[in-house]
Design a protein around this motif. Structure first.
Motif, PDB file in Angstrom:
ATOM      1  N   TYR A 130       1.305  -1.133   0.330  1.00 41.00           N
ATOM      2  CA  TYR A 130      -0.006  -0.275  -0.394  1.00 41.00           C
ATOM      3  C   TYR A 130       0.949   1.505   0.284  1.00 41.00           C
ATOM      4  O   TYR A 130       0.487   2.662  -0.061  1.00 41.00           O
ATOM      5  N   SER A 131       2.108   0.966   0.084  1.00 45.91           N
ATOM      6  CA  SER A 131       3.247   1.913   0.736  1.00 45.91           C
ATOM      7  C   SER A 131       4.428   1.927   0.353  1.00 45.91           C
ATOM      8  O   SER A 131       4.577   0.650   0.212  1.00 45.91           O
TER       9      SER A 131
ATOM     10  N   PHE B 108       7.350  -1.303   6.315  1.00 43.75           N
ATOM     11  CA  PHE B 108       7.172  -2.190   7.833  1.00 43.75           C
ATOM     12  C   PHE B 108       7.347  -3.483   7.366  1.00 43.75           C
ATOM     13  O   PHE B 108       7.609  -4.152   8.511  1.00 43.75           O
TER      14      PHE B 108
ATOM     15  N   ARG C 240      -7.107   5.694  -3.173  1.00 43.36           N
ATOM     16  CA  ARG C 240      -6.518   4.761  -2.184  1.00 43.36           C
ATOM     17  C   ARG C 240      -5.094   4.220  -3.145  1.00 43.36           C
ATOM     18  O   ARG C 240      -4.153   4.386  -2.227  1.00 43.36           O
TER      19      ARG C 240
ATOM     20  N   TYR D  97      -2.343   6.593  -3.547  1.00 49.97           N
ATOM     21  CA  TYR D  97      -1.120   7.396  -3.026  1.00 49.97           C
ATOM     22  C   TYR D  97       0.291   6.804  -2.690  1.00 49.97           C
ATOM     23  O   TYR D  97       1.464   7.198  -2.765  1.00 49.97           O
TER      24      TYR D  97
ATOM     25  N   ASN E 261       5.109  13.121   8.776  1.00 48.36           N
ATOM     26  CA  ASN E 261       4.696  11.355   8.173  1.00 48.36           C
ATOM     27  C   ASN E 261       2.835  11.986   7.960  1.00 48.36           C
ATOM     28  O   ASN E 261       2.409  11.718   6.799  1.00 48.36           O
TER      29      ASN E 261
ATOM     30  N   ALA F  63       1.708  12.137   4.183  1.00 50.03           N
ATOM     31  CA  ALA F  63       0.154  11.585   4.417  1.00 50.03           C
ATOM     32  C   ALA F  63      -1.096  12.925   3.466  1.00 50.03           C
ATOM     33  O   ALA F  63      -1.612  12.611   2.031  1.00 50.03           O
TER      34      ALA F  63
ATOM     35  N   TYR G 199      -2.713  12.759  -0.348  1.00 45.35           N
ATOM     36  CA  TYR G 199      -4.156  12.771  -0.579  1.00 45.35           C
ATOM     37  C   TYR G 199      -4.475  13.817  -1.207  1.00 45.35           C
ATOM     38  O   TYR G 199      -5.499  14.080  -2.037  1.00 45.35           O
TER      39      TYR G 199
ATOM     40  N   LYS H 114       4.196   6.461  15.184  1.00 44.15           N
ATOM     41  CA  LYS H 114       4.210   6.578  13.007  1.00 44.15           C
ATOM     42  C   LYS H 114       3.544   5.243  12.531  1.00 44.15           C
ATOM     43  O   LYS H 114       3.089   5.826  11.579  1.00 44.15           O
ATOM     44  N   ARG H 115       4.243   4.282  13.043  1.00 49.29           N
ATOM     45  CA  ARG H 115       3.673   3.320  11.972  1.00 49.29           C
ATOM     46  C   ARG H 115       2.237   2.587  12.409  1.00 49.29           C
ATOM     47  O   ARG H 115       2.033   2.455  11.020  1.00 49.29           O
TER      48      ARG H 115
ATOM     49  N   LEU I 290       0.324   5.043  12.060  1.00 50.34           N
ATOM     50  CA  LEU I 290      -0.724   5.660  11.734  1.00 50.34           C
ATOM     51  C   LEU I 290      -0.034   6.275   9.553  1.00 50.34           C
ATOM     52  O   LEU I 290      -0.586   6.168   8.783  1.00 50.34           O
ATOM     53  N   GLU I 291       1.887   5.386   9.791  1.00 42.94           N
ATOM     54  CA  GLU I 291       1.813   5.396   7.988  1.00 42.94           C
ATOM     55  C   GLU I 291       0.627   4.797   7.665  1.00 42.94           C
ATOM     56  O   GLU I 291      -0.254   4.177   6.702  1.00 42.94           O
ATOM     57  N   ARG I 292       0.672   2.977   8.132  1.00 43.29           N
ATOM     58  CA  ARG I 292      -0.088   1.681   8.193  1.00 43.29           C
ATOM     59  C   ARG I 292      -1.934   2.415   7.809  1.00 43.29           C
ATOM     60  O   ARG I 292      -2.021   1.851   6.142  1.00 43.29           O
ATOM     61  N   LEU I 293      -2.333   3.620   8.468  1.00 48.41           N
ATOM     62  CA  LEU I 293      -3.414   3.315   7.984  1.00 48.41           C
ATOM     63  C   LEU I 293      -3.687   4.737   7.288  1.00 48.41           C
ATOM     64  O   LEU I 293      -4.625   4.601   6.268  1.00 48.41           O
ATOM     65  N   SER I 294      -3.052   5.447   6.567  1.00 49.53           N
ATOM     66  CA  SER I 294      -2.687   6.470   5.766  1.00 49.53           C
ATOM     67  C   SER I 294      -2.448   5.709   4.145  1.00 49.53           C
ATOM     68  O   SER I 294      -3.276   5.691   3.466  1.00 49.53           O
ATOM     69  N   SER I 295      -1.888   4.419   4.537  1.00 49.13           N
ATOM     70  CA  SER I 295      -2.082   3.843   2.865  1.00 49.13           C
ATOM     71  C   SER I 295      -2.598   3.793   2.288  1.00 49.13           C
ATOM     72  O   SER I 295      -2.667   3.427   1.418  1.00 49.13           O
ATOM     73  N   LEU I 296      -4.082   3.074   3.732  1.00 47.46           N
ATOM     74  CA  LEU I 296      -5.495   2.484   2.945  1.00 47.46           C
ATOM     75  C   LEU I 296      -5.902   3.480   3.160  1.00 47.46           C
ATOM     76  O   LEU I 296      -7.142   3.177   3.337  1.00 47.46           O
ATOM     77  N   GLY I 297      -5.943   4.812   2.833  1.00 47.58           N
ATOM     78  CA  GLY I 297      -7.117   5.822   2.748  1.00 47.58           C
ATOM     79  C   GLY I 297      -7.851   6.475   3.953  1.00 47.58           C
ATOM     80  O   GLY I 297      -8.874   6.836   3.707  1.00 47.58           O
ATOM     81  N   ILE I 298      -7.121   6.202   5.333  1.00 48.13           N
ATOM     82  CA  ILE I 298      -7.907   6.073   6.056  1.00 48.13           C
ATOM     83  C   ILE I 298      -6.808   7.462   7.027  1.00 48.13           C
ATOM     84  O   ILE I 298      -5.787   7.426   7.789  1.00 48.13           O
ATOM     85  N   TYR I 299      -6.352   9.080   6.658  1.00 54.50           N
ATOM     86  CA  TYR I 299      -5.789   9.926   7.370  1.00 54.50           C
ATOM     87  C   TYR I 299      -6.505  10.767   7.779  1.00 54.50           C
ATOM     88  O   TYR I 299      -8.292  11.158   7.304  1.00 54.50           O
TER      89      TYR I 299
ATOM     90  N   ILE J 275      -6.599  -0.615  17.478  1.00 51.02           N
ATOM     91  CA  ILE J 275      -5.926   0.070  16.571  1.00 51.02           C
ATOM     92  C   ILE J 275      -7.362   0.838  15.797  1.00 51.02           C
ATOM     93  O   ILE J 275      -6.865   2.482  16.029  1.00 51.02           O
TER      94      ILE J 275
END
Lengths: 703, 74
Positions: free
Chosen positions: A61-62, A66, A96, A99, A235, A239, A243, B22-23, B25-34, B64
């Motif tokens: 997704y990015s 991680f 999405r 991104y 961060n 993001a 978006y 941070k982690r 945050l990044e995981r959520l935003s990469s899935l469109g949740i920001y 989460i």
């Protein structure tokens, strides 16, 4: 001109694999990325005289570092620098998906976008101004429907015929651009400037680590400045800016449908994710998978077994009857026996892979994880690892392969180490033998207690392993639940054939080799009584070690070793070691080769028929049926064991080193280190538990 | 502002704040949740939460999900 290196990058479940499949067809090769259990798919194809090397990078997704998948994809893009990136996006989810695209565009690598699932996009009522979209993103975009091969030609034409330009990266707000300019000088040499600058602002750990001390100091200052300026961490800022850019693009190009239809996915989710129905439905589905896999493959396994032992072995024996007896035995019992063991697993894995692929491709597997998450988290595993555990009750081998459906390497390894404690079907004959002699009144209860002990031990070991070896919690549950889709047979078949091939090649060779080694242990010196073979001597030597578990003679210890061929072999081995032996086979009827061959073919037809009957004839599964026979072995063990030591021995067999095929599967999936870890775990744990059982039993006065 | 697991089902909400590391945050935003994203809450019944982001459905574990603070859209 050399090969053109084309990397396919995109979110999970967007149809990357289907797209690469549509291009490469049978040329697609599937392996693993070095050192990890993530699948690597690649192909070399020739299009219009140009050689293309296509590689399917793991779905992400990015480009953050991680997950393993993210690290692989990112490393490949940064270090291997493909000539062209094909960014596959799900058109129905542009915001999405883009991104990731914004990050790809910053890499400075020529890029094309494949707007996949275009048919669904249209039928949902979306429309896109393609020219404007291409202009704003500065890249070419091709609508595709990978599953039907639509748009593939156009995509290939673009890659081979045109000079694909390096995309212009997205521009962000003036404020952010100010900070991007500010960190640019600190980007390490050889890294793409703009991409790395943004990653620094996102506080990307791997990149911050690569900076020199001086640069790191300076960068820290800039990050602090940014945080106080925006009032948020870098961060979040990046993001939101990404978006913001995407929404700007989509506002000018995308027309969304008015009013939303209730889709099939909504309807099915209302059932599968229902608070009351969710878990029962899951258990029912898993039960069906379990039943269909084991009952359906059973007759075919028996046929394969018969084909190898009654047909191949028989006629090979006949052909080599001139050779010395030991060599005949080595060839027939060692080599053919070994290959045969591997082959008998083919029907089982075929069935299992079919049903797992069905669950996975249809989209249900993600729901199962969602539903089971809360329960499994108690022992520190994600909801999905429930599936391999349950399959382990039928057979540990497919259970090991079923761990592939887990996302994180940590969870996969932990689950694989716990699977062998699940009491598989092959352990039943051992329980049957001992319970018939010592626990005649409570046979079912004692057998059931074995299953419970397995589960309790697995949970305990799981907690301990987590505490000392697998630190950190199970990955927080964040997961996309893909729309339900009817899987195509082609997709299922690719998934099945690739995995079966890997099993035969990698696990198969290890298993066969070990079988030959075991043959030597049991048979050298050839023709000697059991006590004088290598096996007998070794067992006699280490037998005293097993006194605390209540086992006072060498024979049961020795039986554990051939028991690693398959657990049920313990029964036969005990017979041989106690010198009672099995009845010699009745004088075989003379039959010709062609007669035998005919019989095998007829037998195969019958097996297929039986398989159908077993699968659909009744709802109950036959896996747990216990067949017990009275025989000379029973008499021998009734003298050698007490009820308590028999129970202790059953526990030992339950938890002891899984069969070679399971170990082969662990080796294939996880490599030498985890295999050794598993062997260590499955010798220490049974020893400790059996000792506890025996000593505890003695303390409360049981014999 | 309310955290995601305590939202009514079927509500359309806008993300205001994510109080995670941070982690996360990044995981959520990469899935469109920001912060600023629009979500539809599909399922909050016990344990994990299911939200719809665009056309995709994202499952979030309770832990989460409770770090995501949202406001109802009218």
């Amino acid at each position: 001109m050399g090969k053109l290196k084309v990397a396919f990058v995109g979110n999970p479940n967007v149809g990357k694999t289907a797209l690469i499949n549509a291009i490469a067809g049978t040329k697609l090769k599937v392996g693993n990325w070095p050192g990890v259990t993530v699948e690597k798919k690649e192909a070399t194809v020739k299009v219009d005289g140009k050689e293309l090397y296509l590689v399917d990078l793991p779905g992400v997704y990015s480009l953050s570092p991680f997950t393993i998948e993210e690290r692989i994809t990112r490393d490949f893009l940064l270090k291997e620098r493909p000539d062209v990136i094909v960014n596959v996006v799900d058109s129905t989810n542009l915001e999405r998906n883009l991104y990731l695209t914004t990050q790809i565009l910053e890499l400075g690598i020529p890029t094309v976008i494949a707007l996949n699932v275009w048919d669904e996009f249209r039928s949902l009522g979306y429309s896109l101004n393609l020219d404007k979209f291409e202009e704003l993103l500065g890249v070419k975009a091709v609508p595709t429907v990978a599953t039907k091969g639509e748009g593939v030609k156009e995509l290939l034409r673009l890659i081979t015929e045109e000079e694909i330009p390096i995309p212009k990266p997205p521009t962000y707000s003036q404020d952010l651009e100010y900070f991007i300019k500010k960190v640019e000088p600190y980007v390490p040499k050889g890294m793409p400037k703009r991409w790395t600058s943004l990653k620094i602002l996102e506080e990307d750990e791997l990149i911050l680590k690569e900076l020199s001390d001086k640069s790191a100091q300076a960068v820290k200052g800039i990050l602090r400045e940014l945080e106080s300026f925006f009032g948020e961490s870098g961060n979040s800022v990046v993001a939101e800016e990404r978006y913001g850019f995407i929404r700007g693009v989509l506002k000018q190009t995308l027309r969304e449908p008015v009013g939303k239809k209730r889709t099939l996915t909504d309807v099915l989710d209302a059932i599968f994710l229902n608070r009351l129905l969710g878990i029962p439905t899951f258990l029912l589905i898993i039960y069906l998978v379990f039943k269909l896999t084991f009952d359906g493959s059973g007759p075919l396994i028996d046929w394969t077994d018969g084909f190898i032992n009654d047909f191949v072995a028989k006629w090979v024996s006949a052909a080599i009857s001139g050779l010395p007896e030991w060599l005949q035995s080595l060839i027939v019992d060692g080599i053919i026996g070994g290959v045969g063991t591997v082959l008998t697993f083919v029907p089982l894995l075929l069935f299992l892979y079919f049903f797992l692929a069905l669950l996975e491709e249809s989209g249900y597997m993600a729901r199962a994880a969602f539903v089971m998450d809360r329960l499994m988290r108690v022992i520190g595993l994600p909801g999905k690892s429930f599936v391999p555990m349950i399959i382990g009750f039928g057979c540990n081998v497919p259970a090991i392969y079923a761990t592939r459906t887990l996302e994180s390497e940590r969870d996969r390894k932990l689950t694989a180490l716990l699977v062998p404690f699940m009491s598989c079907g092959a352990r039943l004959p051992i329980y049957a033998l001992f319970t018939a002699v010592f626990f005649k009144e409570h046979q079912a209860e004692v057998v059931f207690s074995m299953y419970v002990i397995g589960i309790v031990v697995a949970a305990t070991v799981g907690v301990l392993l987590k505490k000392f070896f697998f630190k950190g919690s199970a990955e927080a549950f964040v997961m996309e639940l893909p729309p339900y889709r009817i899987p195509t047979l082609k997709m299922l078949w690719t998934s099945i054939s690739v995995k079966l091939g890997a099993f035969l090649k990698k696990a198969g060779t290890v298993i066969t080799a070990t079988m030959v080694l075991l043959w030597a242990l049991i048979n050298v010196p050839y023709g000697a009584p059991p006590k004088d073979t290598i096996l007998g001597k070794t067992a006699s030597a280490i037998a005293p070690l097993f006194y605390p578990t209540g086992i006072k003679s060498w024979e049961p210890v020795a039986a554990l070793i051939p028991g690693t061929i398959a657990k049920e072999v313990v029964v036969g081995a005990l017979g041989q070691l106690y010198g009672v032996g099995e009845d010699e086979e009745e004088g075989e009827e003379k039959s010709s080769f062609t007669q035998d061959l005919k019989e095998q073919v007829v037998g195969f037809g019958q097996a297929v028929k039986d398989s159908f009957v077993a699968m659909f004839g009744s709802f109950k599964t036959g896996v747990f049926e216990v067949e017990s026979e009275e025989g000379p072995v029973s008499k021998a063990i009734s003298k050698a064991f007490t009820p308590l030591s028999a129970f202790s021995y059953m526990v030992l067999c339950l938890l002891w080193i899984p069969c070679i095929v399971t170990l082969g599967a662990i080796y294939q999936e996880f490599g030498t280190r985890l295999t050794l870890a598993s062997i260590t775990l499955t010798t220490i744990v049974p020893y400790v538990v059996s000792t506890l059982v025996y000593v505890g039993g003695r303390l409360i006065g049981i014999n | 502002m309310v955290s995601l697991p305590f939202c009514g089902e079927g509500k359309e909400v806008r993300v205001r704040e994510i109080k995670g590391g941070k982690r996360a945050l990044e995981r959520l935003s990469s899935l469109g949740i920001y912060p600023g994203a629009k979500l539809e809450v599909l399922n909050t019944k016990g344990g994990p939460v299911l939200v719809k982001v665009g056309e995709s459905r994202i499952g979030l574990g309770f832990g989460i999900a409770s770090k995501v603070f949202v406001e109802e859209e009218r």
